[in-house]
Design a protein around this motif. Sequence first.
Motif, PDB file in Angstrom:
ATOM      1  N   PHE A   1      41.748  -9.453  19.537  1.00  0.00           N
ATOM      2  CA  PHE A   1      42.580 -10.222  18.616  1.00  0.00           C
ATOM      3  C   PHE A   1      42.504  -9.581  17.241  1.00  0.00           C
ATOM      4  CE2 PHE A   1      43.489 -13.437  15.463  1.00  0.00           C
ATOM      5  CZ  PHE A   1      44.718 -13.897  15.918  1.00  0.00           C
ATOM      6  N   ASP A   2      43.656  -9.181  16.728  1.00  0.00           N
ATOM      7  CA  ASP A   2      43.737  -8.533  15.422  1.00  0.00           C
ATOM      8  C   ASP A   2      44.014  -9.603  14.372  1.00  0.00           C
ATOM      9  OD1 ASP A   2      44.725  -7.146  13.074  1.00  0.00           O
ATOM     10  OD2 ASP A   2      44.885  -5.359  14.336  1.00  0.00           O
ATOM     11  N   PHE A   3      43.066  -9.817  13.459  1.00  0.00           N
ATOM     12  CA  PHE A   3      43.197 -10.864  12.459  1.00  0.00           C
ATOM     13  C   PHE A   3      44.247 -10.549  11.403  1.00  0.00           C
ATOM     14  CE2 PHE A   3      39.142 -11.783  14.346  1.00  0.00           C
ATOM     15  CZ  PHE A   3      39.059 -13.171  14.316  1.00  0.00           C
ATOM     16  N   ASP A   4      44.638  -9.295  11.277  1.00  0.00           N
ATOM     17  CA  ASP A   4      45.640  -8.912  10.279  1.00  0.00           C
ATOM     18  C   ASP A   4      47.059  -8.990  10.826  1.00  0.00           C
ATOM     19  OD1 ASP A   4      43.770  -8.373   8.239  1.00  0.00           O
ATOM     20  OD2 ASP A   4      43.321  -6.423   9.168  1.00  0.00           O
ATOM     21  N   THR A   5      47.254  -8.548  12.078  1.00  0.00           N
ATOM     22  CA  THR A   5      48.602  -8.482  12.649  1.00  0.00           C
ATOM     23  C   THR A   5      48.891  -9.610  13.629  1.00  0.00           C
ATOM     24  OG1 THR A   5      47.946  -7.081  14.512  1.00  0.00           O
ATOM     25  CG2 THR A   5      48.523  -5.977  12.430  1.00  0.00           C
ATOM     26  N   GLY A   6      47.839 -10.268  14.134  1.00  0.00           N
ATOM     27  CA  GLY A   6      48.042 -11.308  15.129  1.00  0.00           C
ATOM     28  C   GLY A   6      48.262 -10.782  16.529  1.00  0.00           C
ATOM     29  N   GLU A   7      48.032  -9.484  16.747  1.00  0.00           N
ATOM     30  CA  GLU A   7      48.212  -8.906  18.073  1.00  0.00           C
ATOM     31  C   GLU A   7      46.997  -9.177  18.948  1.00  0.00           C
ATOM     32  OE1 GLU A   7      51.137  -5.074  17.114  1.00  0.00           O
ATOM     33  OE2 GLU A   7      49.015  -4.772  17.620  1.00  0.00           O
TER      34      GLU A   7
END
Length: 394
Positions: free
Chosen positions: A185-191
């Motif tokens: 889970f990427d906290f910056d992009t939401g991916e």
Amino acid sequence: MIFRNRRAVSMAAAALLASGAFTALGAPAHAAGTETDLAVTTAGTRITSGVEGKLAWIKIANQGKGTPSQVDVLVDLSKVDASRLEIEPFTLGACGINGGPPPESFLCSLSDEEIPGPGETVEVPLIIGNLAKGATEPYSAPVTISIESEGDTDESNNSIEVDIELTPESGVDLGVFVPDVKTRFDFDTGEEGPLRSGDTALLFSATFNWGDVTARGVKLTFQLPKGATFAFPVELCAYSADKRTAVCDEKDLVLEPNMALFYDLPVVVDEGVDAPTALKGGSLKAEALGVLPAGARISAQAKKPASDRAEVRSIDDTEYADVDPSDNVDDFAVIVSAPSDGGGGGGGLPVTGVQAGLIGAVGVGVVLAGVAMFLVARRRRVVVVAPTDEKTND
């Protein structure tokens, strides 16, 4: 950290989530004809007669290098007094009943989403319903749990006999559930997508109180395996210098019977970890710091985290010792996927809002709560504790 109280989900919502919650955590890739080694253990099989039921766990660990195409679980209840205990496994796959009524055994198949890949462990809920509530004499019955899977190279660890115990002892009964960490889970992009070297993820946990006594204060000790660290700090948790241990002290939280405490902590996989691999050695230990005397009045405010209401009694008091310490600790692994063709993280589809990364993990917790509600046939209350909705900007 932001705290919220959420209403317990309805049984209908739990049924809907059950159809896809485990898929969100990632299904293993099956390697046809690849040998493997599955092992079965259990936890949480002791229950106080003062409650209506609890969740125990059938833990199936994949110690081999392959992923089986099918796993069957047999639960033999032929020696259980059905007038005292109602026991039933729950899987997303099909379950059949042998004999009865009452059932003499259950034969269940794991769904594709539940079958553990190499280094993974799946935890199958075993619902224990207490039909002898208020019993003053202890009762114990042996239950045999077996697993079958084509290509298993070691059948010596495929069966276990465990005593299901009903005790008149009163007390707190904490039970911990932590699934393996597999989803990026990427906290910056939401991916989100397969977890790879250098990626961030969310470590989900649920701590239940299956006892008949209210816990005043809960201490959670998270230990990450080598190769992973906590991505960034959240308040109320103290971290070790190597960022692999977090102690989260909810000293004033009132955790009543039939309530659960959910924690989600951000973790990151070290750069350069050889993959694919399963980073083993992760664990969560839950401890009650104290208890409330039986019959104590609890205000709505005291049920919120960080409350200072009510008197604390030491958990060392044998009258209120944890009824079943076997499920106070749960192990987990961090499953790191092989690099993509382009290397690095990548992959996955963008989603809206940071909470989207919690859908799979929280879905599992909701399903478990729903299972308990449905089979024990009682309404359950749930306290949810989640991390910050957004990454803190330093």
